[in-house]
Design a protein around this motif. Sequence first.
Motif, mmCIF file in Angstrom:
data_model
loop_
_atom_site.group_PDB
_atom_site.id
_atom_site.type_symbol
_atom_site.label_atom_id
_atom_site.label_comp_id
_atom_site.label_asym_id
_atom_site.label_seq_id
_atom_site.Cartn_x
_atom_site.Cartn_y
_atom_site.Cartn_z
ATOM 1 N N SER A 55 -4.455 9.779 -3.574
ATOM 2 C CA SER A 55 -2.996 9.687 -3.506
ATOM 3 C C SER A 55 -2.569 8.239 -3.685
ATOM 4 O O SER A 55 -2.814 7.402 -2.810
ATOM 5 N N PHE A 56 -1.979 7.956 -4.832
ATOM 6 C CA PHE A 56 -1.465 6.616 -5.112
ATOM 7 C C PHE A 56 0.015 6.575 -4.717
ATOM 8 O O PHE A 56 0.798 7.417 -5.168
ATOM 9 N N HIS A 57 0.373 5.605 -3.902
ATOM 10 C CA HIS A 57 1.762 5.419 -3.491
ATOM 11 C C HIS A 57 2.202 4.039 -3.986
ATOM 12 O O HIS A 57 1.841 3.017 -3.400
ATOM 13 N N ILE A 58 2.961 4.036 -5.067
ATOM 14 C CA ILE A 58 3.342 2.782 -5.719
ATOM 15 C C ILE A 58 4.857 2.605 -5.585
ATOM 16 O O ILE A 58 5.633 3.219 -6.322
ATOM 17 N N GLU A 59 5.241 1.768 -4.636
ATOM 18 C CA GLU A 59 6.662 1.546 -4.378
ATOM 19 C C GLU A 59 7.167 0.248 -4.994
ATOM 20 O O GLU A 59 8.373 0.086 -5.192
ATOM 21 N N ASP A 60 6.274 -0.689 -5.235
ATOM 22 C CA ASP A 60 6.698 -1.967 -5.813
ATOM 23 C C ASP A 60 5.547 -2.580 -6.592
ATOM 24 O O ASP A 60 4.396 -2.134 -6.500
ATOM 25 N N TYR A 61 5.872 -3.598 -7.382
ATOM 26 C CA TYR A 61 4.869 -4.320 -8.155
ATOM 27 C C TYR A 61 4.634 -5.691 -7.519
ATOM 28 O O TYR A 61 5.551 -6.283 -6.933
ATOM 29 N N PRO A 62 3.419 -6.210 -7.635
ATOM 30 C CA PRO A 62 3.176 -7.553 -7.106
ATOM 31 C C PRO A 62 3.819 -8.624 -7.981
ATOM 32 O O PRO A 62 4.088 -8.409 -9.159
ATOM 33 N N GLN A 63 4.065 -9.784 -7.371
ATOM 34 C CA GLN A 63 4.499 -10.940 -8.132
ATOM 35 C C GLN A 63 3.272 -11.610 -8.749
ATOM 36 O O GLN A 63 2.136 -11.290 -8.425
ATOM 37 N N VAL A 79 -3.375 3.142 -2.028
ATOM 38 C CA VAL A 79 -4.045 4.372 -2.438
ATOM 39 C C VAL A 79 -4.808 4.907 -1.231
ATOM 40 O O VAL A 79 -5.428 4.147 -0.483
ATOM 41 N N THR A 80 -4.709 6.208 -1.036
ATOM 42 C CA THR A 80 -5.458 6.868 0.030
ATOM 43 C C THR A 80 -6.442 7.835 -0.608
ATOM 44 O O THR A 80 -6.058 8.700 -1.400
ATOM 45 N N ALA A 81 -7.709 7.654 -0.265
ATOM 46 C CA ALA A 81 -8.764 8.550 -0.745
ATOM 47 C C ALA A 81 -9.221 9.403 0.435
ATOM 48 O O ALA A 81 -9.707 8.877 1.433
ATOM 49 N N GLU A 82 -9.025 10.696 0.316
ATOM 50 C CA GLU A 82 -9.395 11.617 1.392
ATOM 51 C C GLU A 82 -10.561 12.483 0.927
ATOM 52 O O GLU A 82 -10.469 13.195 -0.067
ATOM 53 N N TYR A 83 -11.662 12.387 1.648
ATOM 54 C CA TYR A 83 -12.887 13.095 1.270
ATOM 55 C C TYR A 83 -13.196 14.167 2.309
ATOM 56 O O TYR A 83 -13.275 13.882 3.513
#
Length: 465
Positions: A55-63, A79-83
């Motif tokens: 699960s990628f959670h992309i709310e902003d970009y880095p400077q 990113v959350t990796a659930e196994y």
Amino acid sequence: MMKLRNAIVTSVLLSLSAVSVYANSAMSVWRGTDGYGVTVTDGECPLIVEHETLSFHIEDYPQMHYDNPQEFYDLKSSVTAEYTIHNPSDMEITAKLLFPFGAGPFYAPYDPETGREFYPDPKLYHVMTDGQDAGAVLRFSFAARESFSLEEDLPEVQDAYCTDSFYRPDLPVHEFVYSVSGIDDAETAAAAKRRILYNPAQTKILCDPFNGGTIETGNVRIQTWVENDMEIRLYYLGDLPEDDGEWEVVKSGTEETPIAGNLELISEQEYSFETFALRERPQDSAVSETDWYNAYVSYLEWAGNSSGVIESAFSGFTENSLMHWYEYEIHLNPGETVINTVTVPLYPEIDTGWDEPVYTYTYLLSPAKTWKEFGSLDIDINAAYEMTGSSLGSFQKTEQGYHKELKGLPDKELEFSLCSISNPKRNTRYYGYLVLGFLGVSAVIFLLLVWLIIKILKAVFRRKK
């Protein structure tokens, strides 16, 4: 009931990627971090992954630059990796897990006083087993490569001092420190050279600073640029050489004409290699003495060559250059299933060579093929941006972003790019930079050839006279 202790499972989530620059020497690509999937490295470990959800959670970009580390830490992309890990055997298993997340991205801020990067921030990393903190601890290793290799990097993490064919804790190290003086101010390219006869099986040579020389097995003429008031440190690791000659000062690294200059021996001491390896470790370092020692041995092996000369400068080994790992354990009873969850921040590669910046995220899936079995994989990319490319083909567009379901592991790694617009175009100046870069390099080569021809003609003229 049978027990299987210390089965090694590797949960790999972040490492390094390459830096790219355009031909005008102004950076337009900032290195981020790659991501890696869970991998079993013990072939007899019976654990299987029934399902993985990325699960990628992309709310902003880095400077591209940070002066304030808190702004860097406040990035809201992760990113959350659930196994879902299952133990199908009749054995009770305690498995040691490791995952590396590499050095910081190129744009990570650093402390101007110590030079240390403000990375990682432990509060941003979460390792859980069935909702409970897994008790992960930081580990470190040296990584010569910019890309992660499970087979080569995993053995670098050891719980005791490594066993090496040459380096050992009690190996003697001889240090000689010289002070430079007496060089005319007009001699701006002066060099000091020294011929050393030695047995490379018994002696390694390290000079700081070091600028090359004539290197042959058992016979080396080391060279370093010099100026008044600087210090040169010459180290012999192991036995003292059979004959280490004297320093001579010449006009430049390419011109052997002797000039005035003096290198005076100002100190000499002997200590153990363990002391030598740990001498630059900060007292408050997060890197343990064991990890620092082992990483430094790996660094010397990488920086050296078959002749016994260690060619790289000391500046190549710092806390910032080490690969970061988290280490923890999980315990499974026979037939038990646990949920192992790892959450880490996302640091993409930034490419500004487009009319709008393009941000590329990489997650390597192939390491997970070493599990006994791997079931299904769900990928959710939650981002309010446009996907401009993917290594796994098309994704389903959702209200939150993008989704893809896979049965088993694909043959390709996961790489996807995001942008604020759907069809970014390369900046026209990019191609201009390539042309200018080509012309600039051609001009430099031409001038070097002219200079070389003039030098040869002068030498021939002097011999004729």
